[in-house]
Design an enzyme around this catalytic site. Sequence first.
Site, mmCIF file in Angstrom:
data_model
loop_
_atom_site.group_PDB
_atom_site.id
_atom_site.type_symbol
_atom_site.label_atom_id
_atom_site.label_comp_id
_atom_site.label_asym_id
_atom_site.label_seq_id
_atom_site.Cartn_x
_atom_site.Cartn_y
_atom_site.Cartn_z
ATOM 1 N N LYS A 41 0.840 -1.211 0.000
ATOM 2 C CA LYS A 41 0.000 0.000 0.000
ATOM 3 C C LYS A 41 0.871 1.256 0.000
ATOM 4 C CE LYS A 41 -1.562 1.636 4.021
ATOM 5 N NZ LYS A 41 -1.355 3.068 4.353
ATOM 6 N N ASN A 42 1.869 1.293 0.910
ATOM 7 C CA ASN A 42 2.664 2.514 1.082
ATOM 8 C C ASN A 42 3.671 2.744 -0.031
ATOM 9 O OD1 ASN A 42 1.189 3.082 3.287
ATOM 10 N ND2 ASN A 42 2.740 2.468 4.780
ATOM 11 N N CYS A 44 -3.965 12.702 12.590
ATOM 12 C CA CYS A 44 -4.825 11.512 12.650
ATOM 13 C C CYS A 44 -4.661 10.907 14.044
ATOM 14 C CB CYS A 44 -4.433 10.529 11.565
ATOM 15 S SG CYS A 44 -2.749 9.955 11.762
ATOM 16 N N ARG A 60 1.314 14.583 12.435
ATOM 17 C CA ARG A 60 1.690 14.342 11.025
ATOM 18 C C ARG A 60 2.091 15.642 10.306
ATOM 19 N NH1 ARG A 60 -0.367 9.285 9.757
ATOM 20 N NH2 ARG A 60 1.390 9.146 8.325
ATOM 21 N N ASP A 82 4.796 0.594 12.106
ATOM 22 C CA ASP A 82 3.523 0.032 11.632
ATOM 23 C C ASP A 82 3.279 -1.374 12.146
ATOM 24 O OD1 ASP A 82 3.587 1.621 8.335
ATOM 25 O OD2 ASP A 82 3.175 2.375 10.338
ATOM 26 N N ARG A 100 -8.372 -0.076 4.839
ATOM 27 C CA ARG A 100 -7.428 0.852 4.189
ATOM 28 C C ARG A 100 -6.122 0.134 3.845
ATOM 29 N NH1 ARG A 100 -7.173 6.669 6.992
ATOM 30 N NH2 ARG A 100 -5.789 6.871 5.221
HETATM 31 C C1 EPZ Z 1 4.772 6.858 6.069
HETATM 32 O O1 EPZ Z 1 4.093 7.969 6.625
HETATM 33 C C2 EPZ Z 1 3.746 5.732 6.026
HETATM 34 N N1 EPZ Z 1 2.599 6.142 5.197
HETATM 35 C C3 EPZ Z 1 3.265 5.413 7.454
HETATM 36 O O2 EPZ Z 1 2.389 4.285 7.374
HETATM 37 C C4 EPZ Z 1 4.483 5.014 8.289
HETATM 38 O O3 EPZ Z 1 4.073 4.760 9.613
HETATM 39 C C5 EPZ Z 1 5.499 6.166 8.267
HETATM 40 O O4 EPZ Z 1 5.872 6.456 6.903
HETATM 41 C C6 EPZ Z 1 6.772 5.828 9.037
HETATM 42 O O5 EPZ Z 1 7.337 4.675 8.506
HETATM 43 C C7 EPZ Z 1 2.731 6.139 3.854
HETATM 44 O O6 EPZ Z 1 3.774 5.840 3.316
HETATM 45 C C8 EPZ Z 1 1.516 6.531 3.072
HETATM 46 P P1 EPZ Z 1 7.087 10.133 8.088
HETATM 47 P P2 EPZ Z 1 4.778 9.435 6.581
HETATM 48 O O7 EPZ Z 1 7.006 11.440 7.371
HETATM 49 O O8 EPZ Z 1 5.565 9.626 5.351
HETATM 50 C C9 EPZ Z 1 7.779 13.096 11.645
HETATM 51 C C10 EPZ Z 1 0.420 3.039 7.786
HETATM 52 O O9 EPZ Z 1 -0.104 2.575 8.814
HETATM 53 N N2 EPZ Z 1 7.777 14.168 10.624
HETATM 54 O O10 EPZ Z 1 8.250 9.237 7.839
HETATM 55 O O11 EPZ Z 1 3.732 10.433 6.911
HETATM 56 C C11 EPZ Z 1 6.386 12.542 11.846
HETATM 57 O O12 EPZ Z 1 5.648 13.344 12.763
HETATM 58 C C12 EPZ Z 1 1.010 4.439 7.791
HETATM 59 O O13 EPZ Z 1 0.538 2.404 6.708
HETATM 60 C C13 EPZ Z 1 8.163 15.457 10.997
HETATM 61 O O14 EPZ Z 1 8.483 15.682 12.164
HETATM 62 O O15 EPZ Z 1 5.767 9.302 7.832
HETATM 63 C C14 EPZ Z 1 6.660 11.190 12.416
HETATM 64 O O16 EPZ Z 1 6.901 11.343 13.806
HETATM 65 C C15 EPZ Z 1 0.866 5.120 9.149
HETATM 66 N N3 EPZ Z 1 8.162 16.441 10.066
HETATM 67 C C16 EPZ Z 1 7.980 10.782 11.734
HETATM 68 O O17 EPZ Z 1 8.541 11.975 11.198
HETATM 69 C C17 EPZ Z 1 7.783 16.219 8.757
HETATM 70 O O18 EPZ Z 1 7.813 17.156 7.938
HETATM 71 C C18 EPZ Z 1 7.781 9.806 10.596
HETATM 72 O O19 EPZ Z 1 6.938 10.424 9.658
HETATM 73 C C19 EPZ Z 1 7.389 14.895 8.386
HETATM 74 C C20 EPZ Z 1 7.392 13.896 9.340
#
Ligand code: EPZ
Length: 440
Positions: free
Chosen positions: A34-35, A128, A133, A319, A411
Site C-alpha cells: 500500500k505505502n 490523525c 503528522r 507500523d 485501508r
Molecule cells: C509513512 O508515513 C507511512 N505512510 C506510514 O504508514 C508510516 O508509519 C510512516 O511512513 C513511518 O514509517 C505512507 O507511506 C503513506 P514520516 P509518513 O514522514 O511519510 C515526523 C500506515 O499505517 N515528521 O516518515 O507520513 C512525523 O511526525 C502508515 O501504513 C516530521 O516531524 O511518515 C513522524 O513522527 C501510518 N516532520 C515521523 O517523522 C515532517 O515534515 C515519521 O513520519 C514529516 C514527518
Amino acid sequence: MTLTAVPSQTLLNPILEIAGGRSLRGELGVSGAKNSALVLMAACLLTRDQIRLRNVPPLTDITAMGEMLASLGGRVVRKGDCLELDGDHINNSTAPYELVNSLRASFFCIGPLLARTGMAKVPMPGGCQIGSRPVVEHVRGLKAMGAQVTIEHGVVQAVVPGRSHRLKGGRIHLDCPSVGATETLMMAAALADGETVIENAALEPEVVDLAGLLIAMGARIRGAGTPTITVVGVDRLHGADYTVIPDRIEAGTFLLAAAITRSELRVAPLIPEHLGAVLTKLEEAGCRLEHDGIGTIIEARDIQAVDLRTQPFPGFPTDLQAPFMSLLATAQGTSVITENIFENRMQHVAELQRMGAAIRLQGNTAFIEGVSRLSGAPVQGTDLRASAAMVLAGLAAEGITTVRGLEYLDRGYANLEAKLASVGARLQRVSANSQLLQAA
Ligand code: EPZ
C-alpha cells in the site's frame, strides 16, 4: 461454537466477529505494498505518457488516491491487479480538502504537481489518531528547490517563480528521515533544472521502489536506500510498466498471525531484507523461520518476551508495533515496547487490556506482562495497524471477539477475512446490530 450465517448483503456498521483459539495451517498470500503503490500513483503526474502499475492491492486508500488524481485531471483505470494511469490531461493544481484530509498520502502529490505545472495548492493533511503528522520537511525541501510556499487557511500554496516555472536543483538536509518528504522531494527533483541532493533521506523499501519507478520513467537517481540521494533533473519523463513490491507490513502481520496462534504458516511473497528487524525479533521470541527464496515458513511453539523500540528503517517499523504487542501480550515473561516515531500510537493498549492483557503504559513505553490466554471481547480499532492488532488478538483469544473500526482495516489489508479463513481462522463480517455469535 456456531458462527451465525449472515446472507451476503451490504452490512450496516460492519464488525468482525472472530471465534478465537484455533491454530492455523497453510499459506497466506501477500498483496502489493500500500505505502509504495500510493506514492507510485502520485508519480504518474510527472509524465503525459501512460504508466502501468502491477500488483496494486484493492484497498480503499488506493481508490481514494485514484479519486485524488482524477480531481487533478488524471485518469486511473483498474484492470485486475493492474492500474493504468494517464497524466496527460492534468488541468488542475488544486487538490480537494476532503480527499487530502481523508488520505494523508495524497499530500505527496504536491511535489509532482509543482514539478509538472509550476504550482500547487494542497490542503495540509489532517492529523490523525497516531499523531500530528507535520509536513515541515516537505515544505522546507520545496523551498530549497526554488518554490515560494505559503500556508494560509490550512492550504499549502506553492508556486515556482520565473518564466519557465521550473524548480531548480538544491541541497536539502532533512531534520528527520521522513518517508513522505523523501518521496515528495525525489519526485520534485526528477524534473528540476540541475542536481538535487537529499541528505538524511528515509531508507524505507518504499522509497527505493519509488526510485525504481522514476528511473524506469527516465529519471536520473542514485543512492535511494542510502542516507544521501542524488537526483539530476531531466526535461521530461516517459511512461513505464512497473510492479509494486510486496507489502512488508501485511507480511509481518501474517507472520504474527502464525506466532500468536502458535501455528505453522507459509507467508509469500516476502522479501526478508524488507523485514530484517521484525524477523530478528520473531526469532528472539522463539519462532523458527525458513526463507525459501519467495516466501517464509514460520513455526511458533512457545513465545518468549522480547523488548523492542520502533525506529526508522532498518529499525523496527512503527507500523508493526501494535500487531507485535498483541503477540507479546501472550508471551512468557515481561516485554517492553517503546514507540519512538509517532507521539500517539499506543491506543491499542486499552483495547488489549479489555481482552485481559496485563500492560502498564508510561508515556510511549508499554510494559507487557504476558498472560496465558486472552479472552474474547468487543474491541475497537483506532487506526489501521491497531485494528490489525485487535484481529490478531481475537485469533488467539478464548471465545468471541468483535472488532469495530473496519473502515481502518480496509485501508491497508485486502480481503483479510478470506485470507485468514483460508488457513483455518473462524471469522466473519457481520452487521453490528445483528445477533452476535451463538455460543453453543
Ligand atoms: C509513512 O508515513 C507511512 N505512510 C506510514 O504508514 C508510516 O508509519 C510512516 O511512513 C513511518 O514509517 C505512507 O507511506 C503513506 P514520516 P509518513 O514522514 O511519510 C515526523 C500506515 O499505517 N515528521 O516518515 O507520513 C512525523 O511526525 C502508515 O501504513 C516530521 O516531524 O511518515 C513522524 O513522527 C501510518 N516532520 C515521523 O517523522 C515532517 O515534515 C515519521 O513520519 C514529516 C514527518
